[in-house]
Design a protein around this motif. Structure first.
Motif, PDB file in Angstrom:
ATOM      1  N   GLU A  93       0.831  -1.203   0.000  1.00  8.44           N
ATOM      2  CA  GLU A  93       0.000   0.000   0.000  1.00  8.44           C
ATOM      3  C   GLU A  93       0.868   1.256   0.000  1.00  8.44           C
ATOM      4  O   GLU A  93       0.593   2.222  -0.719  1.00  8.44           O
ATOM      5  CB  GLU A  93      -0.914  -0.004   1.218  1.00  8.44           C
ATOM      6  CG  GLU A  93      -2.064  -1.010   1.155  1.00  8.44           C
ATOM      7  CD  GLU A  93      -3.082  -0.639   0.088  1.00  8.44           C
ATOM      8  OE1 GLU A  93      -3.121   0.539  -0.330  1.00  8.44           O
ATOM      9  OE2 GLU A  93      -3.832  -1.536  -0.337  1.00  8.44           O
ATOM     10  N   THR A 104       1.053   4.110  -2.921  1.00 11.48           N
ATOM     11  CA  THR A 104       0.821   5.530  -2.627  1.00 11.48           C
ATOM     12  C   THR A 104       1.974   6.388  -3.134  1.00 11.48           C
ATOM     13  O   THR A 104       1.770   7.471  -3.693  1.00 11.48           O
ATOM     14  CB  THR A 104       0.635   5.733  -1.117  1.00 11.48           C
ATOM     15  OG1 THR A 104      -0.452   4.909  -0.667  1.00 11.48           O
ATOM     16  CG2 THR A 104       0.332   7.188  -0.808  1.00 11.48           C
ATOM     17  N   ARG A 106       1.799   6.487  -7.115  1.00 16.20           N
ATOM     18  CA  ARG A 106       0.625   7.042  -7.776  1.00 16.20           C
ATOM     19  C   ARG A 106       0.881   8.390  -8.444  1.00 16.20           C
ATOM     20  O   ARG A 106       0.442   8.606  -9.589  1.00 16.20           O
ATOM     21  CB  ARG A 106      -0.524   7.145  -6.771  1.00 16.20           C
ATOM     22  CG  ARG A 106      -1.900   7.325  -7.418  1.00 16.20           C
ATOM     23  CD  ARG A 106      -2.976   7.410  -6.337  1.00 16.20           C
ATOM     24  NE  ARG A 106      -3.004   6.216  -5.531  1.00 16.20           N
ATOM     25  CZ  ARG A 106      -3.694   5.107  -5.848  1.00 16.20           C
ATOM     26  NH1 ARG A 106      -4.395   5.090  -6.963  1.00 16.20           N
ATOM     27  NH2 ARG A 106      -3.680   4.065  -5.064  1.00 16.20           N
TER      28      ARG A 106
END
Length: 769
Positions: A128, A132, A135
């Motif tokens: 995760e 992040t 992105r």
């Protein structure tokens, strides 16, 4: 109200369109299994709400699709769904599924050896965070910059392709091994995390990542099964492409770093090794026949999940029905998928068989070399233990086939077909002749070659070699160094590519020392010859007359002095002279007599012939001097380098080689032949050759010479059989590589196999005991 079947609410599904048909991918989040359903099947499971009976569902199905279906068929479908844990109320089965999930599906020991999962972990929060961080960089501008970087890196890579090749010396260097291993693990880790990040970016879940051995080859992996739930195909392809694309960016960056840094520095060498590891692992990853990126790209491209499993299942079904003749129902597969399944299954089985056979061959050779027959027996026992479940399955299949054959015998047509096929196989194995060839890798070299070089000892070395049926090899040396002050200069008289004939002077060695020494020794020889000539020459008349005159004068003088002495003695007797006068007269007479004797000896010497011992001594000195002069002149003659053969001049580009003369109108190839096959080789046998420079052309030659002894090549003894090929247009050049096939006759397939087995049993097996 009766309890009816109800679909689990936690199942995840998505739709996709393939060839105009809508298909639905369903994921079980508990077991991690994926299923693909067609539109009628998906509609049926959506009707299982716990309140609708099978009769009502069957009626709705007929009304919606116009297909006839009964309530019993719906009930059977519900039973199938319950076995797959799709329905609520089967909690015990789901609990079993949860407990069994961490363990791999058990197969045969051999199949598990081909797929060994060493370590696995759940990426969870770490993935995760990576997603992040990534992105903001997932946009077209960054993508354009990456493409520019890749284009520049690949351009540099192709322009310097020779620098990024694999060298065994580098591989076995300790520092390189460490660097390669570290680079490999870094690359594959980044590669797999790139897959995982893009999968998570598009909403998929990555349940597991880890390390495994796939077909004995180390690999990282990540569970990207959720990509099949993406509705857009480009998202699935993006997940599969992410790993190779990320690795391509790193490859380009490493190549650019190598280009801008100083050659030989640690950073430059590290960048080069990283680039090599990158392109090697990329090629390996794109293999579609094992479950790596190439496989998943192919699976995505054809829109068939679990392509390998489905291909093998379909191939097995076709094999049982078409080949073995078993009465099994055909699988329901579309025509497009039939072609894909058959092609993939055939290639995958062939690749797996080749890889497994190759590994077993290496292991068998190692054990045989270390332990002899015991090692081979150990390998057989290990294989029997490892393949025991496969052997048991084969035995069951054979028993089943025997049962089916009993039924098929009752059918005359099928029995006739089997007999015809059996006879055809026997005919092919025993009566059909197969060409018997001996193949080996070869390097083209001229039929005759003469090379002039300066070796490490300071000697001018001339190497001559002639191949074919009239083999000859010799080497001559000329000293190029001296302990005295002298100048040496080798002057070439020919140019690269020039044609020369036998005897033409191609180079001259100029040395002032040799010239000076020849002049000095010639002078000595002339002096000795003059002395001998003088010794052998008869006396001149003038010299003899002069000597006679001198002797006569001496005798006259002696006679006069004798008379004077007599007169002095008479006077002395009369006491008219002193004793001193008498002594003086005696002394003068003696001197005159000595002079007369000297002149008499000179006259006799002039008239006497030369002494034999003096002549012999001078002649010996002359012969020795002539020998010295002959040697010096041979040295001077050797300074003119003449061509021993007709051919073309090739100027050497190395530090030692000066020039070569090659005769490549006919070229020679040395075919390495094992001791097992050397007995098949005969003179004048036809040979077919292909070289890598001209892959579309086939060249023909003949066996010209069979050596009497073998040589050690790559830890194996081989006989280097000489093959000559006419080369009038000089299409074949020195250094070209390829393969040659020596036609040694023909034999049946059974004969070829039996010959090798017989040799192995009678020699190798015999040596074990």
């Amino acid at each position: 109200m009766a309890d009816y079947a109800k679909l689990r609410s936690d199942l995840v599904s998505s739709s996709t369109v393939i060839e105009g048909a809508t298909l639905h991918n369903v994921k079980d989040p508990v077991t991690g299994s994926y299923f693909r359903l067609r539109e009628p099947e998906y509609w049926l499971i959506q009707q299982l709400d716990g309140d609708t009976s099978c009769d009502e569902i069957a009626a709705r199905f007929v009304g919606k699709f116009g297909l006839d279906i009964t309530a019993e068929a719906v009930e059977q479908f519900v039973v199938t769904l319950e076995k797959l844990f799709f329905l609520e109320g089967s909690r015990s089965e789901q609990a079993i599924s949860r407990r069994s999930y961490p363990r791999e599906e058990r197969g045969s020991l051999f199949s598990r050896l081909l797929f060994i999962k060493v370590k696995a972990f759940k990426p969870g929060r770490f993935l995760e965070r990576l997603t992040t961080l990534y992105r903001p960089f997932h946009n077209r501008y960054v993508f354009a910059c990456q493409l520019a970087l890749i284009a520049l890196g690949l351009a540099i890579l192709f322009a310097n392709a020779g620098t990024f090749t694999i060298s065994l010396i580098e591989v076995f260097n300790l520092g390189s091994i460490v660097t390669i291993v570290v680079a490999f693990f870094v690359f594959v880790a980044v590669h797999e995390f790139a897959h995982a990040v893009i999968c998570r970016l598009h909403g998929g879940e990555v349940r597991e990542m880890g390390f495994l051995l796939l077909y004995f080859q180390p690999c990282f992996y990540s569970d990207l099964s959720d990509a099949w739930l993406f509705e857009k195909k480009r998202h699935r392809l993006a997940v599969t492409w992410a790993g190779p694309y990320c690795q391509l960016v790193l490859l380009a960056a490493a190549v650019i770093i190598w280009r801008v840094t100083v050659i030989g520095t640690p950073v430059n060498e590290l960048a080069r090794i990283v680039a090599i590891v990158s392109w090697v692992t990329m090629l390996f990853n794109f293999n579609p026949l094992i479950k790596l990126d190439g496989y998943y790209l192919l699976s995505d491209a054809v829109d068939i999940p679990n392509l390998r499993r489905k291909s093998f299942a379909y191939f097995g079904n076709v094999w049982k029905r078409r080949i073995l003749g078993w009465p099994v129902d055909p699988l329901s597969v579309r025509s497009r998928e039939k072609r894909i399944f058959l092609l993939y299954a055939v290639f995958a089985v062939a690749y797996s068989t080749f890889l497994i056979a190759y590994v077993l061959t290496l292991v068998g050779q190692f054990l045989l070399a270390k332990l002899g027959g015991a090692g081979l027996l150990l390998l057989i026992v290990a294989l029997l233990f490892t393949l025991r479940s496969n052997i048991a399955a084969l035995a069951r299949g054979t028993a089943e086939h025997v049962k089916q054959m009993r039924k098929m015998i009752k059918s005359p047509l099928r029995l006739t077909v089997y007999l015809v096929l059996a006879l055809a196989v026997v005919a092919v194995l025993i009566f059909l002749p197969f060409s018997r060839r001996v193949t080996g890798e070869v390097v083209v070299r001229p039929i005759a070659e003469c090379t002039l070089l300066l070796n490490e000892l300071g000697l001018l070395e001339t190497r001559f070699r002639r191949g074919g049926d009239d083999t000859e090899k010799r080497t001559t040396y000329l000293q190029m160094t001296t302990t005295e002050m002298a100048s040496l200069e080798l002057v070439g008289l020919v140019k690269d590519g020039q044609s020369v004939a036998t005897g033409d002077t191609v180079a001259v060695l100029i040395s002032n020392q040799v010239v000076r020494e020849i002049a000095a020794q010639t002078s000595v020889l002339e002096r000795l010859e003059s002395e001998l000539a003088l010794l052998r020459a008869p006396p001149r008349k003038e010299e003899v007359a002069e000597a006679d005159a001198d002797l006569a004068a001496a005798e006259t003088n002696v006679a006069q002095l004798k008379r004077d002495q007599t007169r002095v003695r008479e006077l002395s007797d009369k006491n008219l002279s002193t004793a001193t006068d008498m002594e003086t007269a005696q002394s003068v007479l003696e001197i005159a007599q000595a002079e007369r004797a000297s002149r008499q000896a000179r006259l006799e010497l002039l008239k006497a012939p030369p002494k034999p011992e003096a002549v012999a001594m001078l002649e010996a000195d002359i012969e020795r001097q002539k020998g010295k002069l002959s040697f010096l002149k041979s040295q001077q003659a050797a300074q003119s380098i003449r061509a021993p053969i007709s051919g073309t001049v090739v100027i050497g580009h190395g530090s030692d080689e000066i020039l070569s003369i090659v005769n490549d109108v006919v070229v020679e190839l040395l075919v390495p032949v094992s001791d097992f096959d050397i007995g098949l080789i005969e003179l004048e046998q036809d040979v077919r050759i292909k070289v890598r420079t001209h892959p579309g052309e086939l060249f023909f030659g003949r066996v010209a010479h069979i050596p009497g002894t073998a040589e050690l090549l790559d830890q194996r003894t081989s006989f280097l059989v000489s093959v000559t090929v006419d080369n009038p247009d000089r299409r074949l050049r020195k250094g070209m590589t390829g393969y040659a096939k020596i036609e040694t006759g023909s034999s049946s397939l059974v004969g070829l196999v039996l010959r090798r087995i017989t040799s192995y049993v009678r020699v190798e097996f015999w040596s074990w005991w």
